[in-house]
Design a protein around this motif. Structure first.
Motif, PDB file in Angstrom:
ATOM      1  N   ASP A  91     -16.377 -61.713 -16.792  1.00  0.00           N
ATOM      2  CA  ASP A  91     -16.001 -61.132 -18.081  1.00  0.00           C
ATOM      3  C   ASP A  91     -16.858 -61.747 -19.176  1.00  0.00           C
ATOM      4  O   ASP A  91     -17.163 -62.942 -19.140  1.00  0.00           O
ATOM      5  CB  ASP A  91     -14.519 -61.386 -18.375  1.00  0.00           C
ATOM      6  CG  ASP A  91     -14.052 -60.651 -19.620  1.00  0.00           C
ATOM      7  OD1 ASP A  91     -14.595 -59.560 -19.924  1.00  0.00           O
ATOM      8  OD2 ASP A  91     -13.140 -61.162 -20.296  1.00  0.00           O
ATOM      9  N   ARG A  92     -17.248 -60.917 -20.110  1.00  0.00           N
ATOM     10  CA  ARG A  92     -17.992 -61.402 -21.272  1.00  0.00           C
ATOM     11  C   ARG A  92     -17.593 -60.549 -22.472  1.00  0.00           C
ATOM     12  O   ARG A  92     -17.568 -59.327 -22.386  1.00  0.00           O
ATOM     13  CB  ARG A  92     -19.500 -61.303 -21.052  1.00  0.00           C
ATOM     14  CG  ARG A  92     -20.275 -61.715 -22.318  1.00  0.00           C
ATOM     15  CD  ARG A  92     -21.748 -61.839 -22.100  1.00  0.00           C
ATOM     16  NE  ARG A  92     -21.995 -62.982 -21.234  1.00  0.00           N
ATOM     17  CZ  ARG A  92     -22.844 -62.964 -20.222  1.00  0.00           C
ATOM     18  NH1 ARG A  92     -23.518 -61.883 -19.949  1.00  0.00           N
ATOM     19  NH2 ARG A  92     -23.014 -64.031 -19.465  1.00  0.00           N
ATOM     20  N   GLN A  93     -17.256 -61.217 -23.567  1.00  0.00           N
ATOM     21  CA  GLN A  93     -16.917 -60.533 -24.816  1.00  0.00           C
ATOM     22  C   GLN A  93     -17.834 -61.061 -25.910  1.00  0.00           C
ATOM     23  O   GLN A  93     -18.010 -62.271 -26.050  1.00  0.00           O
ATOM     24  CB  GLN A  93     -15.451 -60.802 -25.202  1.00  0.00           C
ATOM     25  CG  GLN A  93     -14.446 -60.270 -24.206  1.00  0.00           C
ATOM     26  CD  GLN A  93     -14.476 -58.757 -24.120  1.00  0.00           C
ATOM     27  OE1 GLN A  93     -14.615 -58.063 -25.128  1.00  0.00           O
ATOM     28  NE2 GLN A  93     -14.388 -58.237 -22.905  1.00  0.00           N
ATOM     29  N   ILE A  94     -18.420 -60.142 -26.659  1.00  0.00           N
ATOM     30  CA  ILE A  94     -19.311 -60.510 -27.756  1.00  0.00           C
ATOM     31  C   ILE A  94     -18.857 -59.767 -29.003  1.00  0.00           C
ATOM     32  O   ILE A  94     -18.687 -58.550 -28.975  1.00  0.00           O
ATOM     33  CB  ILE A  94     -20.775 -60.146 -27.442  1.00  0.00           C
ATOM     34  CG1 ILE A  94     -21.228 -60.872 -26.183  1.00  0.00           C
ATOM     35  CG2 ILE A  94     -21.681 -60.470 -28.629  1.00  0.00           C
ATOM     36  CD1 ILE A  94     -22.583 -60.437 -25.680  1.00  0.00           C
ATOM     37  N   GLU A 114     -19.900 -54.752 -19.546  1.00  0.00           N
ATOM     38  CA  GLU A 114     -20.440 -53.457 -19.141  1.00  0.00           C
ATOM     39  C   GLU A 114     -21.478 -52.919 -20.130  1.00  0.00           C
ATOM     40  O   GLU A 114     -22.226 -51.999 -19.801  1.00  0.00           O
ATOM     41  CB  GLU A 114     -19.304 -52.436 -18.969  1.00  0.00           C
ATOM     42  CG  GLU A 114     -18.577 -52.089 -20.249  1.00  0.00           C
ATOM     43  CD  GLU A 114     -17.513 -53.099 -20.676  1.00  0.00           C
ATOM     44  OE1 GLU A 114     -16.996 -52.940 -21.794  1.00  0.00           O
ATOM     45  OE2 GLU A 114     -17.203 -54.039 -19.932  1.00  0.00           O
ATOM     46  N   ASP A 115     -21.565 -53.480 -21.333  1.00  0.00           N
ATOM     47  CA  ASP A 115     -22.516 -53.002 -22.337  1.00  0.00           C
ATOM     48  C   ASP A 115     -23.889 -53.637 -22.228  1.00  0.00           C
ATOM     49  O   ASP A 115     -24.806 -53.250 -22.934  1.00  0.00           O
ATOM     50  CB  ASP A 115     -21.972 -53.275 -23.751  1.00  0.00           C
ATOM     51  CG  ASP A 115     -20.707 -52.499 -24.026  1.00  0.00           C
ATOM     52  OD1 ASP A 115     -20.641 -51.323 -23.621  1.00  0.00           O
ATOM     53  OD2 ASP A 115     -19.785 -53.069 -24.635  1.00  0.00           O
ATOM     54  N   GLY A 116     -24.048 -54.605 -21.381  1.00  0.00           N
ATOM     55  CA  GLY A 116     -25.331 -55.298 -21.296  1.00  0.00           C
ATOM     56  C   GLY A 116     -25.731 -55.558 -19.871  1.00  0.00           C
ATOM     57  O   GLY A 116     -25.153 -55.031 -18.926  1.00  0.00           O
ATOM     58  N   ARG A 117     -26.737 -56.384 -19.720  1.00  0.00           N
ATOM     59  CA  ARG A 117     -27.181 -56.784 -18.400  1.00  0.00           C
ATOM     60  C   ARG A 117     -27.429 -58.281 -18.405  1.00  0.00           C
ATOM     61  O   ARG A 117     -27.774 -58.864 -19.431  1.00  0.00           O
ATOM     62  CB  ARG A 117     -28.423 -56.029 -17.968  1.00  0.00           C
ATOM     63  CG  ARG A 117     -29.595 -56.224 -18.886  1.00  0.00           C
ATOM     64  CD  ARG A 117     -30.752 -55.365 -18.465  1.00  0.00           C
ATOM     65  NE  ARG A 117     -31.792 -55.505 -19.477  1.00  0.00           N
ATOM     66  CZ  ARG A 117     -33.052 -55.373 -19.262  1.00  0.00           C
ATOM     67  NH1 ARG A 117     -33.472 -55.073 -18.066  1.00  0.00           N
ATOM     68  NH2 ARG A 117     -33.916 -55.520 -20.216  1.00  0.00           N
ATOM     69  N   ILE A 118     -27.273 -58.876 -17.259  1.00  0.00           N
ATOM     70  CA  ILE A 118     -27.455 -60.318 -17.116  1.00  0.00           C
ATOM     71  C   ILE A 118     -28.945 -60.608 -16.991  1.00  0.00           C
ATOM     72  O   ILE A 118     -29.645 -60.013 -16.182  1.00  0.00           O
ATOM     73  CB  ILE A 118     -26.719 -60.843 -15.873  1.00  0.00           C
ATOM     74  CG1 ILE A 118     -25.240 -60.483 -15.927  1.00  0.00           C
ATOM     75  CG2 ILE A 118     -26.904 -62.342 -15.719  1.00  0.00           C
ATOM     76  CD1 ILE A 118     -24.497 -61.100 -17.074  1.00  0.00           C
ATOM     77  N   ILE A 119     -29.425 -61.531 -17.796  1.00  0.00           N
ATOM     78  CA  ILE A 119     -30.828 -61.933 -17.749  1.00  0.00           C
ATOM     79  C   ILE A 119     -30.874 -63.411 -17.415  1.00  0.00           C
ATOM     80  O   ILE A 119     -30.247 -64.228 -18.092  1.00  0.00           O
ATOM     81  CB  ILE A 119     -31.530 -61.677 -19.099  1.00  0.00           C
ATOM     82  CG1 ILE A 119     -31.479 -60.195 -19.441  1.00  0.00           C
ATOM     83  CG2 ILE A 119     -32.951 -62.182 -19.065  1.00  0.00           C
ATOM     84  CD1 ILE A 119     -31.974 -59.870 -20.823  1.00  0.00           C
ATOM     85  N   ASP A 120     -31.594 -63.749 -16.384  1.00  0.00           N
ATOM     86  CA  ASP A 120     -31.729 -65.143 -15.986  1.00  0.00           C
ATOM     87  C   ASP A 120     -32.965 -65.718 -16.680  1.00  0.00           C
ATOM     88  O   ASP A 120     -34.084 -65.345 -16.374  1.00  0.00           O
ATOM     89  CB  ASP A 120     -31.861 -65.251 -14.471  1.00  0.00           C
ATOM     90  CG  ASP A 120     -31.883 -66.687 -14.004  1.00  0.00           C
ATOM     91  OD1 ASP A 120     -31.627 -67.584 -14.831  1.00  0.00           O
ATOM     92  OD2 ASP A 120     -32.156 -66.909 -12.824  1.00  0.00           O
ATOM     93  N   PHE A 121     -32.739 -66.615 -17.627  1.00  0.00           N
ATOM     94  CA  PHE A 121     -33.840 -67.175 -18.388  1.00  0.00           C
ATOM     95  C   PHE A 121     -34.536 -68.317 -17.653  1.00  0.00           C
ATOM     96  O   PHE A 121     -35.568 -68.779 -18.072  1.00  0.00           O
ATOM     97  CB  PHE A 121     -33.342 -67.702 -19.738  1.00  0.00           C
ATOM     98  CG  PHE A 121     -32.894 -66.616 -20.665  1.00  0.00           C
ATOM     99  CD1 PHE A 121     -33.820 -65.841 -21.316  1.00  0.00           C
ATOM    100  CD2 PHE A 121     -31.560 -66.362 -20.861  1.00  0.00           C
ATOM    101  CE1 PHE A 121     -33.425 -64.841 -22.169  1.00  0.00           C
ATOM    102  CE2 PHE A 121     -31.150 -65.369 -21.710  1.00  0.00           C
ATOM    103  CZ  PHE A 121     -32.077 -64.600 -22.371  1.00  0.00           C
TER     104      PHE A 121
END
Length: 163
Positions: A91-94, A114-121
């Motif tokens: 879960d992630r809320q922004i 669901e509005d974004g994508r996970i980016i591994d920096f």
């Protein structure tokens, strides 16, 4: 004597089974800060940046580039990890607030996982354009391109030319 040993063995086996099951229980980690829902509803267009900060507290991060004003981001994540497996964001809320040039609230929005994508920096890989070849493709890519006469460009011991 044998009943005592069997009870001890059963007890040890039971404890081992419980320990194995305990390793399968996911570890839940709460990260970041998201203000309470009633505080979020108090944010209004036209509020000053200092009023927003007094109401919601310091943001998790701000915009790194001021394009047409500044932005505040309040970010909260829930991460689960089972045993030794890779942690997973469940879960992630922004809550994003955009300010205009005079530091007044221009707009705000809620975003979820669901509005974004996970980016591994931290992959330390730079994506490149073009083809990515496997090891076998790399080894055999010049098969059939051999020029035994040496008449192609760059032929000869001294490079192109009369030699």
């Amino acid at each position: 004597m044998t009943t005592r040993r069997s009870l001890l063995r059963n007890g040890v086996m039971g404890l081992a089974a419980l320990a194995a099951l305990a390793g399968c229980v996911p570890t839940v980690d709460y990260r970041g800060y998201l203000p309470r829902g009633d505080d979020l509803q108090k944010v209004q267009v036209g509020m000053s940046k200092s009023e927003v900060e007094a109401l919601l507290g310091s943001p998790s991060t701000t915009a790194t580039v001021k394009y047409h004003g500044d932005s505040f981001y309040y970010i909260s994540s829930v991460v689960e990890q089972e045993a030794f497996f890779k942690p997973e964001v469940v879960d992630r809320q922004i809550f994003a607030i955009r300010f205009d040039e005079s530091d007044r609230v221009q707009s705000f929005a809620n975003y979820g996982l669901e509005d974004g994508r996970i980016i591994d920096f931290n992959t330390r890989e730079t994506p490149t354009r073009g083809k990515e070849l496997s090891i076998l493709q790399e080894l055999f890519r010049n098969v059939g391109r051999f020029d035994p006469g040496g008449q192609g460009p760059g032929a000869g011991p001294m490079g192109p030319g009369p030699f």
